[in-house]
Write a protein that holds these residues in place. Structure first.
Motif, mmCIF file in Angstrom:
data_model
loop_
_atom_site.group_PDB
_atom_site.id
_atom_site.type_symbol
_atom_site.label_atom_id
_atom_site.label_comp_id
_atom_site.label_asym_id
_atom_site.label_seq_id
_atom_site.Cartn_x
_atom_site.Cartn_y
_atom_site.Cartn_z
ATOM 1 N N ALA A 17 38.623 76.673 57.379
ATOM 2 C CA ALA A 17 38.506 75.219 57.772
ATOM 3 C C ALA A 17 39.932 74.508 58.118
ATOM 4 O O ALA A 17 40.851 74.883 57.470
ATOM 5 C CB ALA A 17 37.685 74.395 56.734
ATOM 6 N N LYS A 18 39.681 73.606 58.861
ATOM 7 C CA LYS A 18 41.152 72.903 59.293
ATOM 8 C C LYS A 18 40.732 71.363 58.961
ATOM 9 O O LYS A 18 39.812 70.780 58.848
ATOM 10 C CB LYS A 18 41.276 72.996 60.612
ATOM 11 C CG LYS A 18 41.503 74.565 61.316
ATOM 12 C CD LYS A 18 42.618 74.780 61.952
ATOM 13 C CE LYS A 18 42.769 76.155 62.642
ATOM 14 N NZ LYS A 18 43.771 76.818 62.051
ATOM 15 N N LYS A 19 41.947 70.846 58.729
ATOM 16 C CA LYS A 19 41.958 69.341 58.501
ATOM 17 C C LYS A 19 42.947 68.707 59.381
ATOM 18 O O LYS A 19 44.013 69.403 59.813
ATOM 19 C CB LYS A 19 42.235 68.983 57.110
ATOM 20 C CG LYS A 19 43.452 69.282 56.590
ATOM 21 C CD LYS A 19 43.710 68.890 54.995
ATOM 22 C CE LYS A 19 45.129 69.317 54.508
ATOM 23 N NZ LYS A 19 45.238 68.865 53.057
ATOM 24 N N ARG A 20 42.770 67.326 59.786
ATOM 25 C CA ARG A 20 43.711 66.749 60.700
ATOM 26 C C ARG A 20 44.616 65.924 59.837
ATOM 27 O O ARG A 20 44.268 65.196 59.104
ATOM 28 C CB ARG A 20 42.962 65.691 61.541
ATOM 29 C CG ARG A 20 43.510 65.061 62.459
ATOM 30 C CD ARG A 20 42.927 64.180 63.408
ATOM 31 N NE ARG A 20 41.722 63.670 62.840
ATOM 32 C CZ ARG A 20 40.720 63.206 63.864
ATOM 33 N NH1 ARG A 20 40.797 63.054 65.031
ATOM 34 N NH2 ARG A 20 39.456 62.900 63.093
ATOM 35 N N ILE A 21 45.948 66.052 60.114
ATOM 36 C CA ILE A 21 47.150 65.322 59.759
ATOM 37 C C ILE A 21 47.599 64.501 60.707
ATOM 38 O O ILE A 21 47.880 64.947 62.085
ATOM 39 C CB ILE A 21 48.060 66.036 58.742
ATOM 40 C CG1 ILE A 21 48.579 67.061 59.266
ATOM 41 C CG2 ILE A 21 47.298 66.592 57.606
ATOM 42 C CD1 ILE A 21 49.758 67.843 58.703
ATOM 43 N N LYS A 22 48.469 63.493 60.501
ATOM 44 C CA LYS A 22 49.343 62.667 61.359
ATOM 45 C C LYS A 22 50.572 63.485 61.744
ATOM 46 O O LYS A 22 51.136 63.941 60.682
ATOM 47 C CB LYS A 22 49.474 61.262 60.918
ATOM 48 C CG LYS A 22 48.303 60.345 60.648
ATOM 49 C CD LYS A 22 48.667 59.012 60.361
ATOM 50 C CE LYS A 22 47.489 58.171 60.385
ATOM 51 N NZ LYS A 22 47.522 57.078 61.497
ATOM 52 N N ASN A 23 50.945 63.267 62.931
ATOM 53 C CA ASN A 23 51.886 64.007 63.428
ATOM 54 C C ASN A 23 53.288 63.037 62.966
ATOM 55 O O ASN A 23 53.285 62.095 62.960
ATOM 56 C CB ASN A 23 51.992 63.946 64.902
ATOM 57 C CG ASN A 23 53.077 64.824 65.562
ATOM 58 O OD1 ASN A 23 54.113 65.482 64.735
ATOM 59 N ND2 ASN A 23 53.105 65.133 66.820
ATOM 60 N N PRO A 24 54.186 63.802 62.065
ATOM 61 C CA PRO A 24 55.210 63.231 61.586
ATOM 62 C C PRO A 24 56.385 62.893 62.653
ATOM 63 O O PRO A 24 57.115 61.795 62.276
ATOM 64 C CB PRO A 24 55.954 64.234 60.716
ATOM 65 C CG PRO A 24 55.534 65.491 61.265
ATOM 66 C CD PRO A 24 54.160 65.369 61.732
ATOM 67 N N ASP A 25 56.238 63.221 63.884
ATOM 68 C CA ASP A 25 57.464 62.914 64.675
ATOM 69 C C ASP A 25 56.772 61.551 65.704
ATOM 70 O O ASP A 25 55.540 61.606 66.410
ATOM 71 C CB ASP A 25 57.522 63.897 65.925
ATOM 72 C CG ASP A 25 58.623 63.448 67.072
ATOM 73 O OD1 ASP A 25 59.014 62.572 66.890
ATOM 74 O OD2 ASP A 25 58.406 64.124 67.916
ATOM 75 N N TYR A 27 57.610 60.036 68.349
ATOM 76 C CA TYR A 27 57.835 59.940 69.472
ATOM 77 C C TYR A 27 57.164 60.888 70.181
ATOM 78 O O TYR A 27 57.192 61.290 71.173
ATOM 79 C CB TYR A 27 59.211 60.217 70.089
ATOM 80 C CG TYR A 27 60.024 59.053 69.440
ATOM 81 C CD1 TYR A 27 59.909 57.828 69.817
ATOM 82 C CD2 TYR A 27 60.819 59.162 68.206
ATOM 83 C CE1 TYR A 27 60.869 56.782 69.223
ATOM 84 C CE2 TYR A 27 61.630 58.264 67.558
ATOM 85 C CZ TYR A 27 61.632 56.999 68.234
ATOM 86 O OH TYR A 27 62.340 56.148 67.541
ATOM 87 N N SER A 28 56.060 61.924 69.434
ATOM 88 C CA SER A 28 55.362 63.141 70.026
ATOM 89 C C SER A 28 54.205 62.411 70.804
ATOM 90 O O SER A 28 53.700 61.685 70.444
ATOM 91 C CB SER A 28 55.210 63.809 69.154
ATOM 92 O OG SER A 28 54.342 64.975 69.532
ATOM 93 N N LYS A 29 53.819 63.134 71.951
ATOM 94 C CA LYS A 29 52.668 62.551 72.650
ATOM 95 C C LYS A 29 51.231 62.969 71.727
ATOM 96 O O LYS A 29 50.345 62.543 71.976
ATOM 97 C CB LYS A 29 52.543 63.388 73.826
ATOM 98 C CG LYS A 29 53.669 62.884 74.761
ATOM 99 C CD LYS A 29 53.102 62.072 76.114
ATOM 100 C CE LYS A 29 54.369 61.937 76.881
ATOM 101 N NZ LYS A 29 54.067 60.598 77.721
ATOM 102 N N LYS A 30 51.608 64.105 71.224
ATOM 103 C CA LYS A 30 50.337 64.380 70.243
ATOM 104 C C LYS A 30 50.234 63.565 68.979
ATOM 105 O O LYS A 30 51.124 63.542 68.345
ATOM 106 C CB LYS A 30 50.632 65.912 69.551
ATOM 107 C CG LYS A 30 50.291 66.976 70.516
ATOM 108 C CD LYS A 30 50.698 68.405 70.210
ATOM 109 C CE LYS A 30 49.236 69.245 69.939
ATOM 110 N NZ LYS A 30 49.604 70.558 69.415
ATOM 111 N N LYS A 31 49.110 63.140 68.737
ATOM 112 C CA LYS A 31 48.865 62.204 67.655
ATOM 113 C C LYS A 31 48.524 62.696 66.485
ATOM 114 O O LYS A 31 49.120 62.429 65.382
ATOM 115 C CB LYS A 31 47.727 61.187 68.068
ATOM 116 C CG LYS A 31 48.005 60.265 69.251
ATOM 117 C CD LYS A 31 47.866 58.970 69.101
ATOM 118 C CE LYS A 31 48.076 57.999 70.184
ATOM 119 N NZ LYS A 31 48.636 56.932 70.107
ATOM 120 N N ASP A 32 47.794 63.666 66.450
ATOM 121 C CA ASP A 32 47.456 64.556 65.344
ATOM 122 C C ASP A 32 47.496 66.202 65.345
ATOM 123 O O ASP A 32 47.588 66.600 66.454
ATOM 124 C CB ASP A 32 45.901 64.386 64.855
ATOM 125 C CG ASP A 32 45.521 62.841 64.923
ATOM 126 O OD1 ASP A 32 46.355 62.231 64.088
ATOM 127 O OD2 ASP A 32 44.332 62.482 65.334
#
Length: 84
Positions: A17-25, A27-32
């Protein structure tokens, strides 16, 4: 008793299973970012009962080490889940 009472939800989660975490960067376009729930190198949180830092992988391993029957049932459940 503590593990069986308070951490039993870990037995219901599939091993891949996978879980979503916030992107630590910021300035990145990817949010999660999606990461495995049971990653051995995953983020640890403080467990007040054991007075140490543990992640979900370590808690699940402690839970499965309680009984061989519990480990066998967990593996059988995962095998059945993969079959269907």
């Amino acid at each position: 008793y503590y593990l069986l009472k308070h951490q039993n939800h870990l037995l219901g989660i599939k091993p891949n299973a996978k879980k979503r975490i916030k992107n630590p960067d910021p300035y990145s376009k990817k949010k999660d970012i999606w990461v495995n729930v049971f990653d051995p190198n995953g983020e640890r949180t403080c467990n007040a009962h054991f007075k140490t830092w543990l992640n979900e992988y370590e808690l699940r391993e402690l839970l499965l080490s309680i009984s061989d029957d519990l480990t066998e049932a967990y593996e059988m459940r995962n095998t059945l889940s993969e079959f269907f």
